[in-house]
Structure formats: C-alpha cells, structure tokens
Design a protein around this motif. Structure first.
Motif, mmCIF file in Angstrom:
data_model
loop_
_atom_site.group_PDB
_atom_site.id
_atom_site.type_symbol
_atom_site.label_atom_id
_atom_site.label_comp_id
_atom_site.label_asym_id
_atom_site.label_seq_id
_atom_site.Cartn_x
_atom_site.Cartn_y
_atom_site.Cartn_z
ATOM 1 N N ASP A 186 2.756 -4.304 -1.526
ATOM 2 C CA ASP A 186 3.681 -3.569 -1.132
ATOM 3 C C ASP A 186 4.463 -3.065 -2.615
ATOM 4 O OD1 ASP A 186 5.860 -2.993 0.132
ATOM 5 O OD2 ASP A 186 7.100 -4.747 0.095
ATOM 6 N N TYR A 244 7.853 -1.599 -2.273
ATOM 7 C CA TYR A 244 9.967 -1.896 -1.690
ATOM 8 C C TYR A 244 11.289 -1.908 -3.255
ATOM 9 C CZ TYR A 244 9.313 -5.468 -5.620
ATOM 10 O OH TYR A 244 10.186 -6.226 -6.973
ATOM 11 N N GLN A 245 11.800 -1.953 -2.372
ATOM 12 C CA GLN A 245 13.208 -1.661 -2.886
ATOM 13 C C GLN A 245 14.454 -3.220 -2.302
ATOM 14 O OE1 GLN A 245 14.917 1.797 -1.491
ATOM 15 N NE2 GLN A 245 14.510 2.580 -3.690
ATOM 16 N N LYS A 246 14.899 -4.100 -3.546
ATOM 17 C CA LYS A 246 15.226 -5.074 -3.128
ATOM 18 C C LYS A 246 16.961 -4.422 -4.340
ATOM 19 C CE LYS A 246 12.074 -8.493 -2.060
ATOM 20 N NZ LYS A 246 11.140 -9.685 -2.690
ATOM 21 N N GLY A 247 17.582 -3.512 -4.411
ATOM 22 C CA GLY A 247 18.154 -3.147 -5.411
ATOM 23 C C GLY A 247 18.329 -2.359 -6.535
ATOM 24 N N ASP A 264 15.016 -3.390 -8.896
ATOM 25 C CA ASP A 264 14.378 -4.864 -8.298
ATOM 26 C C ASP A 264 13.224 -3.612 -7.640
ATOM 27 O OD1 ASP A 264 12.379 -6.668 -7.421
ATOM 28 O OD2 ASP A 264 13.680 -7.855 -6.417
ATOM 29 N N GLN A 265 12.714 -2.891 -7.480
ATOM 30 C CA GLN A 265 12.026 -1.678 -7.752
ATOM 31 C C GLN A 265 10.037 -2.450 -7.623
ATOM 32 O OE1 GLN A 265 12.984 1.924 -7.153
ATOM 33 N NE2 GLN A 265 15.362 1.459 -7.708
ATOM 34 N N GLY A 266 9.534 -2.028 -6.230
ATOM 35 C CA GLY A 266 8.505 -2.338 -6.833
ATOM 36 C C GLY A 266 7.594 -1.299 -7.443
#
Length: 310
Positions: free
Chosen positions: A100, A103-106, A109-111
């Motif tokens: 993955d 992905y983006q979690k902020g 915090d990105q892939g």
C-alpha cells in the motif's frame, strides 16, 4: 622439327607471375574475410561460436555474483549486530510497505509512493529551470569570448560550493522550505549543463564557422544548423550529470527542510528507529537514480552520431 618439339617438352615451365588485378582481388577477399570474422558473421579457423544463451549467462553472472556478495556481507553484519535487520526481515518489510504505497494518515504519515512523487516533482522543477537557464547560457559563453571571460571566474568560484550551503540562502530568500529545496536543486544542476554546453560550442571545428562566414549565415542559422547538431552530445552529457546531482541534492535538502519527500521520510524513519525502512529507502533512491540516468543515457545515444558514441 623434332628437336624443337623435344626442347619445348623438356623445358621447365616457369610459374606465371601474379597479375596486379589478381593480387588486388586476393587482398580484397582477405580483408572481407577478416571483417566478417570481426563482426561475428564467420568463425576464425579452428574457432567456435558462443551460443546466445551462453553469452547471456556470461553477461548476467557477474552482477548476480556481486549482488550475492553484498547480501552475504549484509547477513554477516546482521548476525554480528542484533539491531541491524537481516536481508530476509527487510524483504518482508518491503513487501508490506509496497502493498500500500499511497496510503495517507495525516500530513506526516504518508506512503512511500507519495514521498517519492513529491521528491520527483521537486527534482523535475529545479532540473527543468536549470536546463532552461543553463543550456542557452552555455551556448552564449561558448560562442562569445567576451561572455566566456566574464562568466568563467564566477563559475569556477561557485561550482565547488557544497549543495547544502545554498539551502540557507534559499530559505532566506523564499521564506519557505519547498522553494528553498527547488532552489538548491537548480543551483547545483546548472553548472554541468553550462560547462558541457560551452565546451561543446568551443570544440566546433573552425572550418564549419568559416563556411558559415563565407555564406554569410545569420546567427540563428549558425546556432540551429551548425552549433546545435555539433554540441548536442556534449549538452546531453551535461544533462545526464546534472540529473544525478539533482537526485543527490534532493535527499539531503529534504532531510533539512522537512515536509513530504523521500529525504524527509528517511529522516522520519530514523527518528522512529525503523532501520528496515531506511534500508528500503536507500534501495528505492538508488533504483530511481539509476532509472533516471539510464533514461538520459538512452536519450543521448538516440541523438548522438555513431562515430561520437564509439
């Protein structure tokens, strides 16, 4: 009569000397045979032909052995140091990471895919600006002696400056991290393009310029019809050197400026003590740099004359 016939029958026949056309033909055949052996069309006497499969394996074997040696050293270091991940553990982390990549979690915090794309965008912008400015400037420096004398001391002074030394200047001028990183790429990529283009212009044979003067060609026609085709191999070499420099600079610049990018991602993973991700990032940076350079090498070969390539 019988005496004459006997004389003719018993007189030894002298070998006929080779006529010049025959000797020339034999020499031509010999040269053609040597050429065919050289290009592989024929085999030499007593020689044998290497099969395509064997040739392929011989070309593939050295890099595979080098890679195996690297993995062996890596494994030994991992066994000796418990904090260093083994090749197998790193491979498992890489499979998880690339399952993955976007992905983006902020914002922080990105892939790895997003970080890589951000770095490539900065490199493309800084590198493109350097090409737009550096290549025409190189043409002018190489074409006009006055400009050469004017800019050469400046280039000699600024070229050895470390890329990161330009970063504070960019932060001071642009007041933001992203343009400062692009500025660092621009200023470090521009020197190879200027120098190689100027050298290429200066090495154009004087006979060409004399012909242009006799024909009273305009400056535009001199540039487009004479200079550009002759300078193209030098210019593409400068472009290839510049892209390698740009990719080196972006990683260091992003480590200092932060934000999103492969350099920042490496620094962030170091702060989290995630060593497998750092190793994965190193491999990714190397692979992307190799692909960029090979793409430009292919471009240079496509636009370079055969005799220049050899």
């Amino acid at each position: 009569m019988s005496a004459v016939m006997e004389n003719l029958m018993t007189k030894p026949v002298e070998p006929a000397s080779e006529s010049p056309p025959a000797a020339k033909h034999a020499a031509s055949k010999s040269a053609e045979a040597a050429r065919r052996i050289t290009i592989g069309a024929d085999l030499p006497k007593g020689g044998y032909r290497i099969s395509p499969l064997k040739s392929y394996l011989l070309a593939l074997l050295p890099p595979l052995l080098g890679l195996a040696l690297l993995v062996l050293i890596w494994e030994i270091v991992a066994v000796k140091n418990s904090g260093f991940p083994s090749p197998l553990a790193t491979l498992q982390e890489a499979i998880t990471l690339f399952s993955d990549p976007f992905y983006q979690k902020g914002p922080n915090d990105q892939g790895i895919g997003w970080n890589l794309l951000s770095s490539l965008q900065r490199v493309a912008t800084g590198f493109g600006l350097a090409a737009v400015v550096g290549i025409p400037l190189g043409f002018m420096i190489g074409r006009f002696r006055f400009l050469s004398g004017m800019f050469n001391p400046i280039i000699s002074l600024l070229k050895p400056v470390s890329p990161l030394a330009w970063l504070p200047i960019g932060l001071l001028v642009f007041k933001a991290a992203n343009p400062a990183a692009i500025w660092a790429i621009f200023i470090c990529s521009i020197w190879p393009m200027i120098i190689n283009t100027a050298v290429g212009v200066q090495r154009v044979p004087q006979d060409y310029m004399n012909v242009a003067r006799v024909l009273n060609l305009s400056e535009w026609k001199i540039v487009t019809k004479i200079l550009f085709p002759s300078v193209l191999p030098y210019m593409l070499t400068g472009v290839r050197l510049a892209i390698g420099t740009a990719w080196l600079v972006i990683v260091a610049a992003e480590m200092l400026t932060g934000g999103v990018g492969i350099g920042f991602w490496v620094w962030d993973e170091w702060n989290n003590l995630n060593v497998p991700h750092i190793i994965i990032a190193i491999v990714v940076i190397g692979v992307v740099g190799l692909l960029l350079e090979q793409a430009l090498v292919a471009l240079a070969k496509a636009f370079t004359y055969e005799d220049v390539r050899n």
